[in-house]
Design a protein around this motif. Sequence first.
Motif, PDB file in Angstrom:
ATOM      1  N   PRO A 109       0.821  -1.214   0.000  1.00 53.90           N
ATOM      2  CA  PRO A 109       0.000   0.000   0.000  1.00 53.90           C
ATOM      3  C   PRO A 109       0.852   1.260   0.000  1.00 53.90           C
ATOM      4  CG  PRO A 109      -0.888  -1.609   1.524  1.00 53.90           C
ATOM      5  CD  PRO A 109       0.420  -2.162   1.046  1.00 53.90           C
ATOM      6  N   GLY A 110       0.541   2.154  -0.927  1.00 52.74           N
ATOM      7  CA  GLY A 110       1.271   3.424  -1.019  1.00 52.74           C
ATOM      8  C   GLY A 110       2.469   3.384  -1.929  1.00 52.74           C
ATOM      9  N   GLU A 111       2.977   2.185  -2.238  1.00 57.22           N
ATOM     10  CA  GLU A 111       4.138   2.086  -3.123  1.00 57.22           C
ATOM     11  C   GLU A 111       3.739   2.507  -4.544  1.00 57.22           C
ATOM     12  OE1 GLU A 111       7.531   0.807  -2.443  1.00 57.22           O
ATOM     13  OE2 GLU A 111       6.751   1.519  -0.535  1.00 57.22           O
ATOM     14  N   GLY A 112       4.563   3.332  -5.164  1.00 61.52           N
ATOM     15  CA  GLY A 112       4.295   3.762  -6.526  1.00 61.52           C
ATOM     16  C   GLY A 112       3.205   4.805  -6.631  1.00 61.52           C
ATOM     17  N   ALA A 113       2.814   5.413  -5.495  1.00 65.15           N
ATOM     18  CA  ALA A 113       1.708   6.375  -5.523  1.00 65.15           C
ATOM     19  C   ALA A 113       2.134   7.744  -6.027  1.00 65.15           C
ATOM     20  CB  ALA A 113       1.110   6.505  -4.121  1.00 65.15           C
ATOM     21  N   GLY A 114       3.426   7.929  -6.254  1.00 68.01           N
ATOM     22  CA  GLY A 114       3.894   9.225  -6.739  1.00 68.01           C
ATOM     23  C   GLY A 114       4.124  10.188  -5.587  1.00 68.01           C
ATOM     24  N   GLY A 115       4.382  11.424  -5.937  1.00 69.10           N
ATOM     25  CA  GLY A 115       4.671  12.453  -4.944  1.00 69.10           C
ATOM     26  C   GLY A 115       5.943  13.177  -5.299  1.00 69.10           C
ATOM     27  N   LYS A 116       6.113  14.339  -4.738  1.00 67.40           N
ATOM     28  CA  LYS A 116       7.293  15.162  -4.992  1.00 67.40           C
ATOM     29  C   LYS A 116       7.518  15.370  -6.489  1.00 67.40           C
ATOM     30  CE  LYS A 116       9.652  13.627  -0.779  1.00 67.40           C
ATOM     31  NZ  LYS A 116      10.884  13.042  -0.216  1.00 67.40           N
ATOM     32  N   GLY A 117       6.425  15.601  -7.204  1.00 67.55           N
ATOM     33  CA  GLY A 117       6.551  15.877  -8.634  1.00 67.55           C
ATOM     34  C   GLY A 117       6.617  14.649  -9.503  1.00 67.55           C
ATOM     35  N   GLU A 118       6.737  13.474  -8.890  1.00 72.60           N
ATOM     36  CA  GLU A 118       6.789  12.248  -9.672  1.00 72.60           C
ATOM     37  C   GLU A 118       5.380  11.737  -9.921  1.00 72.60           C
ATOM     38  OE1 GLU A 118       9.084   9.481  -7.489  1.00 72.60           O
ATOM     39  OE2 GLU A 118      11.009  10.309  -8.110  1.00 72.60           O
ATOM     40  N   PRO A 119       5.132  11.176 -11.119  1.00 70.67           N
ATOM     41  CA  PRO A 119       3.813  10.614 -11.371  1.00 70.67           C
ATOM     42  C   PRO A 119       3.656   9.281 -10.653  1.00 70.67           C
ATOM     43  CG  PRO A 119       5.245  10.146 -13.211  1.00 70.67           C
ATOM     44  CD  PRO A 119       6.043  11.011 -12.260  1.00 70.67           C
ATOM     45  N   ALA A 120       2.424   8.914 -10.410  1.00 66.13           N
ATOM     46  CA  ALA A 120       2.169   7.588  -9.839  1.00 66.13           C
ATOM     47  C   ALA A 120       2.456   6.515 -10.872  1.00 66.13           C
ATOM     48  CB  ALA A 120       0.720   7.508  -9.378  1.00 66.13           C
ATOM     49  N   LEU A 121       2.875   5.354 -10.386  1.00 62.52           N
ATOM     50  CA  LEU A 121       3.010   4.221 -11.292  1.00 62.52           C
ATOM     51  C   LEU A 121       1.636   3.858 -11.847  1.00 62.52           C
ATOM     52  CD1 LEU A 121       5.435   1.708  -9.523  1.00 62.52           C
ATOM     53  CD2 LEU A 121       5.832   2.910 -11.667  1.00 62.52           C
ATOM     54  N   GLY A 122       1.589   3.466 -13.090  1.00 64.43           N
ATOM     55  CA  GLY A 122       0.330   3.090 -13.710  1.00 64.43           C
ATOM     56  C   GLY A 122       0.487   1.827 -14.527  1.00 64.43           C
ATOM     57  N   ILE A 123      -0.634   1.330 -15.020  1.00 62.07           N
ATOM     58  CA  ILE A 123      -0.640   0.108 -15.819  1.00 62.07           C
ATOM     59  C   ILE A 123       0.246   0.285 -17.048  1.00 62.07           C
ATOM     60  CG2 ILE A 123      -2.107  -1.419 -17.198  1.00 62.07           C
ATOM     61  CD1 ILE A 123      -4.331  -0.820 -15.174  1.00 62.07           C
ATOM     62  N   GLY A 124       1.132  -0.672 -17.268  1.00 62.91           N
ATOM     63  CA  GLY A 124       2.072  -0.613 -18.381  1.00 62.91           C
ATOM     64  C   GLY A 124       3.454  -0.130 -17.976  1.00 62.91           C
ATOM     65  N   ASP A 125       3.566   0.510 -16.783  1.00 60.41           N
ATOM     66  CA  ASP A 125       4.867   0.984 -16.312  1.00 60.41           C
ATOM     67  C   ASP A 125       5.714  -0.193 -15.818  1.00 60.41           C
ATOM     68  OD1 ASP A 125       4.121   3.535 -16.883  1.00 60.41           O
ATOM     69  OD2 ASP A 125       3.611   4.083 -14.828  1.00 60.41           O
ATOM     70  N   LYS A 126       7.040  -0.019 -15.891  1.00 56.12           N
ATOM     71  CA  LYS A 126       7.966  -1.035 -15.399  1.00 56.12           C
ATOM     72  C   LYS A 126       8.739  -0.482 -14.208  1.00 56.12           C
ATOM     73  CE  LYS A 126       8.628  -3.334 -19.866  1.00 56.12           C
ATOM     74  NZ  LYS A 126       9.590  -3.692 -20.924  1.00 56.12           N
ATOM     75  N   ALA A 127       9.110  -1.378 -13.297  1.00 57.10           N
ATOM     76  CA  ALA A 127       9.832  -0.944 -12.107  1.00 57.10           C
ATOM     77  C   ALA A 127      10.693  -2.079 -11.584  1.00 57.10           C
ATOM     78  CB  ALA A 127       8.853  -0.489 -11.031  1.00 57.10           C
ATOM     79  N   LEU A 128      11.778  -1.697 -10.901  1.00 61.05           N
ATOM     80  CA  LEU A 128      12.603  -2.658 -10.185  1.00 61.05           C
ATOM     81  C   LEU A 128      12.081  -2.703  -8.752  1.00 61.05           C
ATOM     82  CD1 LEU A 128      15.177  -4.455 -10.422  1.00 61.05           C
ATOM     83  CD2 LEU A 128      16.452  -2.516  -9.465  1.00 61.05           C
ATOM     84  N   VAL A 129      11.732  -3.894  -8.267  1.00 63.72           N
ATOM     85  CA  VAL A 129      11.126  -4.004  -6.944  1.00 63.72           C
ATOM     86  C   VAL A 129      11.825  -5.087  -6.129  1.00 63.72           C
ATOM     87  CG1 VAL A 129       8.851  -3.254  -7.749  1.00 63.72           C
ATOM     88  CG2 VAL A 129       9.411  -5.690  -7.752  1.00 63.72           C
ATOM     89  N   ARG A 130      11.638  -5.002  -4.814  1.00 61.76           N
ATOM     90  CA  ARG A 130      12.107  -6.055  -3.908  1.00 61.76           C
ATOM     91  C   ARG A 130      10.882  -6.842  -3.450  1.00 61.76           C
ATOM     92  NH1 ARG A 130      16.681  -7.075  -1.604  1.00 61.76           N
ATOM     93  NH2 ARG A 130      17.520  -5.018  -2.116  1.00 61.76           N
ATOM     94  N   LEU A 131      10.940  -8.159  -3.604  1.00 58.29           N
ATOM     95  CA  LEU A 131       9.798  -9.013  -3.300  1.00 58.29           C
ATOM     96  C   LEU A 131       9.984  -9.719  -1.967  1.00 58.29           C
ATOM     97  CD1 LEU A 131       9.316 -10.722  -6.786  1.00 58.29           C
ATOM     98  CD2 LEU A 131       8.119  -8.722  -5.901  1.00 58.29           C
ATOM     99  N   THR A 132       8.921  -9.770  -1.204  1.00 59.11           N
ATOM    100  CA  THR A 132       8.905 -10.593   0.009  1.00 59.11           C
ATOM    101  C   THR A 132       7.635 -11.427  -0.016  1.00 59.11           C
ATOM    102  OG1 THR A 132       7.847  -8.775   1.215  1.00 59.11           O
ATOM    103  CG2 THR A 132      10.232  -8.970   1.410  1.00 59.11           C
ATOM    104  N   PRO A 133       7.732 -12.724   0.312  1.00 65.09           N
ATOM    105  CA  PRO A 133       6.529 -13.572   0.301  1.00 65.09           C
ATOM    106  C   PRO A 133       5.497 -13.060   1.293  1.00 65.09           C
ATOM    107  CG  PRO A 133       8.536 -14.895   0.419  1.00 65.09           C
ATOM    108  CD  PRO A 133       8.945 -13.476   0.656  1.00 65.09           C
TER     109      PRO A 133
END
Length: 756
Positions: A109-133
């Motif tokens: 929750p809240g990850e990729g929501a944007g802020g500080k002038g950055e756009p929110a992540l949206g469908i079709g965007d790519k990102a490097l993430v850290r995964l935890t089960p």
Amino acid sequence: MAGDTHNQAGSLREAVIEAIKLGEGAFGKREIARALKLKGTDAKRDLKDALAALEADGAIKRTASKTYALAGALPSVTVVEITDRDNDGELLAEPVRPDRDAPPIRLAPGEGAGGKGEPALGIGDKALVRLTPDNEGGYEARLIKRLGQSAHKLLCVLRKPKSGPMRLLPVDRRSRHELVPARGEAEKANDGDLVLCQLVKERRHGLKTAQIVEVVGDAGAPGAGSLIALYSHGVPQGFSEAEQREADTVKPATMAGREDIRNLPLITIDPEDARDHDDAVWAAPDADPKNAGGWQVIVAIADVAAYVTPGGALDRGAFKRGNSVYLPDRVVPMLPERLSNDLCSLRENEERPCLAVRMTFDKHGNKRAHRFLRGWMKSAAKLAYQEAQDAIDGKGGEKAGPLLEDVLKPLWGAYFSVREARQRREPLEIDAPERRVRIGPDGKVAGVETRERFDAHKLIEEFMIQANVCAAESLEDKRTPLIYRVHEEPSKEKIDNLAGFLPTVGLKWTRGERVVTGRFNTLLAQAKSSEHYETINEVVLRSQSQAVYDTENQGHFGLNLDRYAHFTSPIRRYADLTVHRALIRALNLGPDGQTDEERSRLTVIAEEITHSERRAMAAERDAVDRFIALYLADKVGGEFDGRITGVTRFGAFVRLSETGADGLVPISRLGEERFEHDEAAHALVGLQTGSRYRLGMPVTVRIEEAQPVTGGLLLDILTPAEKGPVPKGRRRQHGGPPGGRRSGRPWKQGRKGKRK
């Protein structure tokens, strides 16, 4: 002794699994041997046996890059693509490299929501993430880096008020922060212009500063919706000088080495406004006495491979685009017009090269044989779907009428036969009406209408499906690598969600029941006569996986086919062009087939064109949203019928019946009491009275805002909430009407319950 050997093998397998975990999907056989310090021929042979056994048991799998990964496991750090949102509005993602067993990935929750002038992540965007089960067999992702963020550009509208500061307003409704044009930048454009911006200065406080790198056009112009969609999703536009030069100088194909089929009255049947024609059809009763009542069918496809050679400028450009993009007021073609609308278009009464498949069906629609040929054809007629259907229905027509007996009736006879086999096969039969935004001569929206679907549409669709199956079968028979069109069966999580929803509308899906298309069709048939039919269609559609391109065949669940490849639209899909080239090489149909270099890149090509397709779909969807918002902008305050198609923790989504537009009703506008999202009931429930707004509920809404630039609609529900049981621990209170406007101090919506 045998027991010792068994124990040693078991220990080695455990060690291999640990090494694969350590390698996080990057270890091949050599790296695993090095990690386990295995040396010598015997040790390497034992490793080979252990890997084979683990793979056979389904404990590990081999990736496209010849490394090993745990089945269903992903590296802790991986690149993902945002593919969807769940009912709570949280982002869902998939690995960029297709991993068929990958469990669900949700951004925290809240990850990729944007802020500080950055756009929110949206469908079709790519990102490097850290995964935890997580605790439900999936992964929670935390953002490490937006890929390409350093060069990220935002599409904005420049506003120059008569008083007050100038601002750059992002057109993406997910971007909540305005920007400030850097000193002197605002002089590059006029008030209301669409501009492409780039952040130039980091500021700890206040709005970010941006420079204008391109002036796109007027945000108020009729075609702005398409421009915004194309730029927002990074759809390549136009052709390079090298592409255009290659297209302008390409020599028309000749008949040499081709089979002459000009004597057959092949015809094209397309939408009325189609400009390119890449498929033609012909049918006749089979003259073979051993196939009484059977049919011969030819599907002829434009021979794009004769003009677009591997590695050339046209080929590189087509690969970059991946496919044509169809917007309400324009088409962004994959190939330049000289090819797409001329040399590669099967024009009426003009000779054209083609790659065709001749299929033989028995009287029950079962395919008995097929043969591919490189042909030379001449289209006998160009018909619209309506024209062909009218002629079959006895309404004649100046153009289609003369073709009725010799051309159209045999086509329909063959179709009815093949349709019989289709019904036995039981593909998924979701009723998803296609809406068309009709553009007037002035470029503005003249209306929104539902496309009628005739037998003429179904005839072409089924013949194309059969041709696509033939392509996959022929290439497999010749052991030629190809790109399949893959559609996997729904995931267990989606089936569980479906099973959890159905009791709320009086239906059920037994958990553990076999997932087959016929089961979905039975469900849809059960709902046919109920008020929930549209909702069930929507929910079943959402439960399906997204189709992808892949070099590994996983079958096509929706069509209920074991093998399937795209062959029939090489003018507008790069996938089809690769299949054409593979067939030309495999069947010795010419020197311009699949090259070794292309063959070695098929996996990469499949990944990229899957991404291109999703990019195009997102752009097409966004453009339609913006055009419909423009159409509804002068209807603000008007009341419309609709249906709730989604409930989330922040509100309800309503689809308007007339236009198919989706709008948001914020949870704060639902009534005078506090509403919360009940995930299990798929409803927004009033905590004092138990009144509810549920998924699928028919409602009347009023349009409060329509924003053509963002495509957003803000709605108010006028229909009172349905009565329901008072939540435990609450007593029914009497306040204002359930459908009234919420008053008083706004409250913060908290997240309740476990996320599924």
